[in-house]
Scaffold this motif. Structure first.
Motif, short mmCIF file in Angstrom:
data_model
loop_
_atom_site.label_atom_id
_atom_site.label_comp_id
_atom_site.label_asym_id
_atom_site.label_seq_id
_atom_site.Cartn_x
_atom_site.Cartn_y
_atom_site.Cartn_z
N GLN A 45 5.15 11.31 -7.94
CA GLN A 45 3.75 11.48 -7.56
C GLN A 45 3.18 12.69 -8.29
O GLN A 45 3.82 13.72 -8.37
CB GLN A 45 3.72 11.69 -6.05
N TRP A 46 1.97 12.54 -8.86
CA TRP A 46 1.30 13.68 -9.52
C TRP A 46 -0.15 13.72 -9.09
O TRP A 46 -0.89 12.78 -9.31
CB TRP A 46 1.41 13.58 -11.04
N ARG A 47 -0.55 14.78 -8.45
CA ARG A 47 -1.92 14.94 -7.97
C ARG A 47 -2.39 13.71 -7.19
O ARG A 47 -3.44 13.15 -7.45
CB ARG A 47 -2.87 15.26 -9.14
N GLY A 48 -1.55 13.29 -6.24
CA GLY A 48 -1.93 12.22 -5.33
C GLY A 48 -1.83 10.83 -5.92
O GLY A 48 -2.22 9.84 -5.31
N ARG A 49 -1.30 10.74 -7.17
CA ARG A 49 -1.25 9.44 -7.85
C ARG A 49 0.22 9.14 -8.16
O ARG A 49 0.92 9.97 -8.70
CB ARG A 49 -2.04 9.55 -9.15
N LYS A 50 0.67 7.90 -7.80
CA LYS A 50 2.07 7.54 -8.04
C LYS A 50 2.27 7.15 -9.51
O LYS A 50 1.38 6.60 -10.13
CB LYS A 50 2.46 6.32 -7.18
N TYR A 51 3.42 7.47 -10.03
CA TYR A 51 3.75 6.97 -11.36
C TYR A 51 5.24 6.66 -11.42
O TYR A 51 6.02 7.19 -10.62
CB TYR A 51 3.34 7.95 -12.46
N ALA B 261 -1.37 8.86 -13.91
CA ALA B 261 -0.93 10.25 -13.78
C ALA B 261 -0.38 10.75 -15.11
O ALA B 261 0.38 10.04 -15.77
CB ALA B 261 0.13 10.36 -12.70
N PRO B 263 1.67 13.87 -15.75
CA PRO B 263 2.22 15.05 -15.06
C PRO B 263 2.21 16.30 -15.94
O PRO B 263 2.49 16.24 -17.13
CB PRO B 263 3.65 14.63 -14.74
N THR B 319 -2.83 14.91 1.58
CA THR B 319 -1.97 14.20 0.62
C THR B 319 -0.74 13.64 1.33
O THR B 319 -0.24 12.57 1.00
CB THR B 319 -1.52 15.11 -0.53
N THR B 323 -0.20 9.67 0.81
CA THR B 323 0.85 9.16 -0.07
C THR B 323 2.24 9.25 0.55
O THR B 323 3.21 8.83 -0.04
CB THR B 323 0.89 9.96 -1.39
N ASP B 327 1.57 16.79 -1.74
CA ASP B 327 1.48 16.92 -3.20
C ASP B 327 1.33 18.40 -3.60
O ASP B 327 0.37 19.06 -3.20
CB ASP B 327 0.27 16.14 -3.71
N SER B 329 0.62 20.13 -6.61
CA SER B 329 -0.46 20.69 -7.43
C SER B 329 -1.82 20.54 -6.75
O SER B 329 -2.69 21.39 -6.90
CB SER B 329 -0.47 20.06 -8.83
N LEU B 330 -2.00 19.47 -5.98
CA LEU B 330 -3.27 19.34 -5.24
C LEU B 330 -3.36 20.37 -4.12
O LEU B 330 -4.43 20.89 -3.81
CB LEU B 330 -3.41 17.92 -4.68
N TYR B 366 -10.20 17.41 -2.40
CA TYR B 366 -9.42 16.18 -2.52
C TYR B 366 -10.34 15.00 -2.84
O TYR B 366 -10.10 14.25 -3.79
CB TYR B 366 -8.64 15.91 -1.23
N VAL B 369 -11.63 15.29 -6.49
CA VAL B 369 -10.67 14.90 -7.53
C VAL B 369 -10.59 13.38 -7.61
O VAL B 369 -10.62 12.78 -8.69
CB VAL B 369 -9.28 15.51 -7.26
N MET B 370 -10.51 12.72 -6.45
CA MET B 370 -10.38 11.26 -6.42
C MET B 370 -11.68 10.59 -6.91
O MET B 370 -11.65 9.61 -7.63
CB MET B 370 -10.04 10.78 -5.00
#
Lengths: 112, 492
Positions: A45-51, B261, B263, B319, B323, B327, B329-330, B366, B369-370
């Motif tokens: 997960q990176w900044r709320g987004r899965k990869y 993403a 990273p 977060t 998810t 998270d 970094s957020l 949050y 960003v989204m």
């Protein structure tokens, strides 16, 4: 003479190395590798987004040994490196035709 | 015998008594005369002492005044140093949230931002921000600090200068990994020389359109931005928005219209940078009392950090719920969101309000960003638009909601530098109105002027590096070095 190449979990390398050491097999070459088998990658997960990381970090260990020792070494790796879960890795065994020690020029059995 | 002796004795007693009374009178008389003389001298001395005391009090008052001025100078010098150090924080956050191949480029961008900032703010920026007012729009003198060579000006310049380059650094983060180095430098010069100080003049010079003139007369209250939620953060944030709209997303950020993403390479650097920024906020907000003797500096610092904590906690929770995993970094962005938001209201609100402002900032960052990635399809690697733009606007508006005001009964009735009007929660509406006007002006000014500037730079120089260079990484292409050269095999 045989080359044993084992792809194992990075988390298992220290245990496997110690077990081989204890059994008297010190010579080993280890490489960080990335790869995949039938296992599909892992999700991160990176900044709320899965990869998906679909080439996973693994350790490749290589040893060249006398034919008689192959089974012993394979047994040790099988016993120590296994977790029972997907992603434990594989062992490849191939014949080696010649070995030369660079320092002395010794060959084959003497160079092992 | 008895009779004679008695007679004699009686006579002698009288003589003795007479003698004693004479002696007594002589002595007492002399003593009394001496006392009168002494008293006269003492009175004279007292009069002298009183005069001396009066003089001493005058000298003391002057000494105390000098000491208070010195304290203010020291406070602003130190706070300025803390704000200067924030440039290290900005660098590390940006590096941490991006890839190894652009690290040297990001270091250079952030480093040159402050270096150019120092010189350009001296040449032009300060004059436009604090020079003699023209029509409430901009200042017109004191370029290169000409005609203003004194301690108070130097002190003020130092503290304002470290703020000025911050706006450009915010833009740097949003446009990271694909922007041409030359173009970025040119933009930085224009931001520090013009874009930032013009809005700064409107808010902080005392004679700008948001603190005097027709807008203020119409609404009945002056715009309040304590330390720069709008002046620094909104201006940086919405300039960044214009920048990323024109420069476009990084290669690979969107696949089939969906955000992917990318990273960053070092969470340790990103977190260290975030904490350095938070430390810098002690100077950023604490120093904005502009007075080393201001008792409300303590309130300012407490409010600042209450909001910082609340913002980070809120994003971690969001977060985690969204998810299944908190998270990192957020969550770090969440702390910055709280800090940016509380920058305007920190000297005007109660402690509980600071916590609420921080929590809402967490939600804003949050959602921001989204919204940027999913709806606007914009690529902002570090979340600068959401952190500095959206949360800056929230911070400015929150003044109009939570401000205690300077009226009777307010805890801040005697505060020197706080929002004058009460917020919506305390029955005021004028403060809220002017805050909304100020927020809109900051968005429009920063976005429109930066959009134009970026368009011109794009047409003349090219804002974006080539696809080939972007894939290779800006370190090698722009600067001829990898930030981590150990990984390469060198020719001996």
């Amino acid at each position: 003479m045989m080359k044993i190449e084992a792809i194992i979990r990075p988390t298992k390398i220290h245990e496997v190395k110690d077990a081989l050491d204890e059994a008297g097999f010190e010579s080993i070459t280890v490489t960080d590798v990335k790869g995949r088998g039938k296992q599909k990658g892992v999700m991160q997960q990176w900044r709320g987004r899965k990869y998906c990381v679909d080439l996973l970090p693994k350790i490749k260990m290589e040893m060249v040994v006398d034919d008689d020792n192959v089974d012993k070494i394979v047994d040790i790796i099988m016993k120590v490196a296994a977790t029972g879960s997907i992603g434990d890795g594989k062992i490849f065994i191939t014949p080696v035709t010649k070995i030369i020690r660079i320092r002395t020029g010794e060959t084959d059995g003497e160079a092992l | 015998m008895y009779g004679i002796s008695k007679k004699i004795n009686s006579k002698m007693i009288w003589q003795a008594l007479l003698l004693m009374s004479v002696i007594f009178m002589v002595f007492i008389g002399t003593a009394a005369a001496a006392t009168v003389d002494e008293n006269a001298a003492a009175i004279e001395k007292n009069a002298e002492d009183i005069a001396q005391n009066a003089e001493d009090i005058g000298v003391n008052a002057e000494d105390i005044g000098n000491l208070q001025t010195a304290l203010t100078f020291m406070w602003l010098l130190l706070c300025g140093a803390l704000v200067f150090f924030m440039h290290a924080g900005f660098s590390l956050v940006e590096i941490g949230l991006t890839r190894t191949k652009n690290t040297a480029n990001i270091l250079m961008k952030n480093f040159m931002t402050i270096c150019l900032g120092i010189i350009v703010y001296w040449l032009v920026g300060w004059g436009i921000m604090y020079g003699a007012d023209a029509a409430g729009i901009l200042g017109t003198d004191q370029f290169m600090l000409m005609g203003a060579m004194d301690n108070a000006t130097w002190n003020g310049w130092w503290f304002q200068m470290v703020f000025a380059a911050t706006g450009a650094t915010i833009v740097s983060g949003a446009m990271a990994e694909r922007t041409d180095f030359k173009s970025y430098l040119i933009y930085t010069v224009l931001l520090v020389a013009f874009i930032y100080p013009v809005y700064g003049h409107w808010v902080w010079s005392g004679s700008g359109i948001l603190t005097s003139g027709f807008l203020v007369d119409a609404i009945g209250e002056t715009f309040h931005d304590f330390a720069g939620s709008s002046v620094v953060h909104s201006i940086g944030g919405y300039s960044a928005l214009a920048g990323i709209m024109i420069v476009g997303p990084r290669i690979g950020k969107f696949k089939n219209g969906k955000a992917v993403a990318i990273p960053g390479h070092s969470l340790p650097l990103a977190f260290l940078g975030t904490l350095i920024l938070a430390l810098g906020w002690v100077g950023f907000n604490g120093g904005s009392t502009l007075d080393g003797n201001d008792p409300y500096a303590n309130l300012v610092i407490v409010n600042t950090f209450l909001a910082a904590g609340a913002g980070a906690i809120m994003v971690m929770i969001i977060t985690w719920m969204k998810t299944g995993k908190p998270d990192p970094s957020l969550t770090a962005n969440g702390m910055l969101a709280g800090l940016v938001a509380i920058t305007a209201p920190c000297g005007s609100v109660a402690n509980w309000a600071a916590v609420v402002i921080g929590i809402i900032a967490g939600i804003v960052v949050y959602a921001g960003v989204m919204f940027n990635e999913n709806t606007l399809k914009l690529d902002d690697p570090v979340g600068a638009v959401a952190v500095h733009g959206y949360c800056g606007t929230w911070g400015v508006i929150s003044v109009g909601i939570f401000a205690l005001g300077q009226g009777d009964g307010s805890m801040l009735a005697d505060a020197a530098y706080t929002a004058a009007g009460a917020g919506l929660l305390y029955g005021g509406t004028a403060q809220f109105m002017i805050q909304v006007v100020g927020a809109i002006l900051s968005i429009v000014w920063a976005f429109v002027i930066s959009f134009i500037v970026f368009k011109i730079i794009d047409a003349i120089i090219g804002l974006r590096v080539s696809e080939e260079d972007e894939i290779a990484g800006l370190d090698v292409v722009e600067h001829g070095i990898s930030a981590y050269p150990e990984f390469a095999i060198l020719k001996e």
